[in-house]
Design an enzyme around this catalytic site. Structure first.
Site, PDB file in Angstrom:
ATOM      1  N   GLU A  16       0.823  -1.219   0.000  1.00  0.00           N
ATOM      2  CA  GLU A  16       0.000   0.000   0.000  1.00  0.00           C
ATOM      3  C   GLU A  16       0.858   1.271   0.000  1.00  0.00           C
ATOM      4  OE1 GLU A  16      -3.083  -0.253   3.031  1.00  0.00           O
ATOM      5  OE2 GLU A  16      -4.111  -1.804   1.904  1.00  0.00           O
ATOM      6  N   GLU A  46      -5.509  -8.284  -0.764  1.00  0.00           N
ATOM      7  CA  GLU A  46      -6.232  -8.034   0.500  1.00  0.00           C
ATOM      8  C   GLU A  46      -7.692  -7.821   0.150  1.00  0.00           C
ATOM      9  OE1 GLU A  46      -4.770  -5.244   3.436  1.00  0.00           O
ATOM     10  OE2 GLU A  46      -2.688  -5.645   2.850  1.00  0.00           O
TER      11      GLU A  46
HETATM   12  O1  AHR Z   1      -5.168  -6.100   6.733  1.00  0.00           O
HETATM   13  C1  AHR Z   1      -5.055  -5.014   7.601  1.00  0.00           C
HETATM   14  C2  AHR Z   1      -4.347  -3.821   6.953  1.00  0.00           C
HETATM   15  O2  AHR Z   1      -5.141  -3.325   5.921  1.00  0.00           O
HETATM   16  C3  AHR Z   1      -3.033  -4.103   6.282  1.00  0.00           C
HETATM   17  O3  AHR Z   1      -1.961  -4.042   7.167  1.00  0.00           O
HETATM   18  C4  AHR Z   1      -2.925  -3.005   5.274  1.00  0.00           C
HETATM   19  O4  AHR Z   1      -2.177  -3.384   4.148  1.00  0.00           O
HETATM   20  C5  AHR Z   1      -4.362  -2.667   4.956  1.00  0.00           C
HETATM   21  O5  AHR Z   1      -4.593  -1.307   5.021  1.00  0.00           O
END
Ligand code: AHR
Length: 501
Positions: free
Chosen positions: A174, A293
């Site tokens: 990110e 994610e």
């Molecule tokens: O999954 C939780 C968090 O969400 C992770 O650390 C990050 O990459 C995202 O913002």
């Protein structure tokens, strides 16, 4: 009863499902690692390594072929060298992403051991926040170089004689996000991703690399970020990432369940951007996607604001998932499968305790509601996704316009002679009668129709009542004259499996 029709043709394949579509994610965050997968003093822990065997059994039940590690936001401040070697020499660190103390008691080599025990493979992230090319290539040398160099010999001295041979690597996490340590502009990130990727592939050309896309679709820079990053690193990387979490803070269940249509749109738009870059570069390479994610995340937001800082393994991001969350997770899996031609990797974020399908306490480990659609889709959604056209009743979402009440996907496992339909009926009141002409699948018969449903959308599984929301094998479906007819109950997730007799 409302009616829906699904049209398909066994020769119209969309894509082979890449097993890595069923990946997950373990971050050094909250109780994911400590008290989740690793707890040496726990009665269920194995004596030698401290891995919780009760958790391991539930992880194996999810059939996750790949687990992303060690972050997440965590990775952007990590010195990987802190995590290896004799435990008594490992430093305690103030971990700035989540405001906790990281003891480093569990690190890289322990994770590799755990992967073997869980029957999965690592998807390793490098720190492109506070560090860069040099730390990334040293980490790769530690992991993948046989021996005879400083870092590979360090690994051997630490007890891992054979290389870890990690094939899949994330170039940071990110990096578009202002919350990220060492956050970068698209140009800065594109450059460092290209250079890190180039150097890593000099050391090991067999690896595959994932570049960071935007952290969510609604962010103002979405689109522009992807284009600028790919302009710099298209040739060096193999996948572009997508991240997205959804919530139901407004308590509007139809609107919440419509989020799979938003995910569908997000994927299509990233595909379009990648293909535009391909055209501009006259490239022969097609960029694939890593949705590394995805999940529901909102239940724990308020409680997390009250957490004490600078402690180890707090109860952080511990969403307790309800039945409607399981419906959306089921729909999101269907959406990923419907894009299997471009989405090759996806990681349910996360795996244990932290926004996870598995919860643990000092006395038990249990399955959250979301465990079930993931476990069934991961196990039976393997093979070839068939192209389908669905005629479904529709409803209006205020954000997304007309969306289908029904999400469906059909997966053909030719070798195993099985055909599996996954379907979610989002209508909260009415059943839907589905029919699908399957006369091309001669000799097939319905083997089972698994249903996940509950009268209460807010029903949850807890340690005291772990089976409140659990699947049943009592779905109503039949194959008559080659035509499948099924009743998909109101608010239900369904798996109908046909096998050749
Ligand atoms: O999954 C939780 C968090 O969400 C992770 O650390 C990050 O990459 C995202 O913002």
């Amino acid at each position: 009863m409302k009616q829906a029709t699904l049209h398909t043709d066994r020769h119209f394949a969309l894509a082979q499902v890449d097993p890595r579509l069923y990946g997950s994610f373990l971050e050094h965050l909250g109780r994911a690692v400590y008290e989740g997968i690793y707890q040496p003093m726990h009665p269920a822990a194995d004596l030698l390594r401290g891995f919780r065997r009760d958790t391991l059994e539930l992880v194996r039940g999810l059939n996750v072929p790949v687990v992303r590690y060690p972050g997440g936001n965590f990775v952007s401040g990590l010195r990987w060298e802190d995590t290896v070697g004799p435990k008594e020499n490992r430093p305690r660190r103030a971990e700035l992403a989540w405001g906790v103390i990281e003891t480093n008691e569990f690190g890289l080599d322990e994770f590799m051991e755990w992967c073997r025990a869980a029957g999965t493979a690592p998807m390793m992230a490098v720190n492109l926040g506070t560090r860069g090319v040099d730390a990334a290539r040293n980490l790769l040398e530690y992991c993948n170089f046989k021996s005879g160099t400083a870092y590979s010999d360090m690994r051997v001295r630490n007890g891992a004689r054979a290389p870890h041979d990690i094939k899949l690597w994330c170039l940071g996490n990110e990096m578009d996000g202002p919350w990220q340590m060492g956050h970068k502009t698209a140009h800065e990130y594109g450059r460092i991703a290209a250079e890190t990727g180039r150097v890593m592939k000099l050391l090991d050309p067999t690896i595959e690399l994932v570049a960071c896309g935007s952290s969510a679709w609604h962010l103002p820079w979405f689109g522009q970020w992807e284009s600028e990053v790919l302009a710099e690193c298209y040739d060096e990387v193999d996948y572009l990432s997508l991240h997205q979490y959804y919530g139901n803070a407004e308590n509007d269940t139809p609107e919440f369940l419509a989020r799979s249509a938003a995910m569908d749109r997000f994927i299509s738009e990233v595909v379009a951007i990648c293909d535009a870059e391909k055209a501009k570069k006259r490239s022969k390479k097609t960029m694939h996607l890593s949705f590394d994610e995805w999940n529901v995340w909102y239940h724990s937001h308020e409680q997390d604001k009250k957490l004490e800082k600078w402690v180890s393994a707090p109860h952080q991001l511990e969403d307790v998932y309800n039945f409607e969350d399981a419906l959306l997770v089921g729909s999101m899996l269907i959406t990923l499968l419907r894009h299997a031609d471009r989405v090759k990797i996806a990681c349910l974020a996360q795996l244990v305790n932290v926004i996870a399908p598995i919860m643990t306490s000092d006395t038990a480990a249990w399955k959250q509601t979301t465990y079930y659609p993931f476990a069934y889709t991961s196990r039976f959604g393997r093979g070839t996704v068939l192209q389908t056209v669905a005629q479904s009743p529709m409803y209006t979402s205020k954000d997304l316009g007309e969306v289908p009440c029904l999400d469906t996907v059909l997966v053909h496992d030719e070798a195993g002679e099985a055909l599996t339909l996954f379907a979610v009926n989002k209508d909260l009141r009415e059943d839907i009668g589905l029919n699908c002409d399957l006369r091309q699948f001669e000799g097939y018969a319905v083997e089972r129709h698994v249903v996940l449903t509950h009268a209460d959308c807010k029903a949850v599984n807890t340690e005291a009542a772990p089976d409140t929301v659990a699947p049943r094998e009592d779905g109503v479906s039949a194959l008559d004259g080659g035509v499948l007819t099924a009743t998909l109950g109101s608010k239900s997730w369904n798996m109908i499996r046909l096998v050749k007799r």
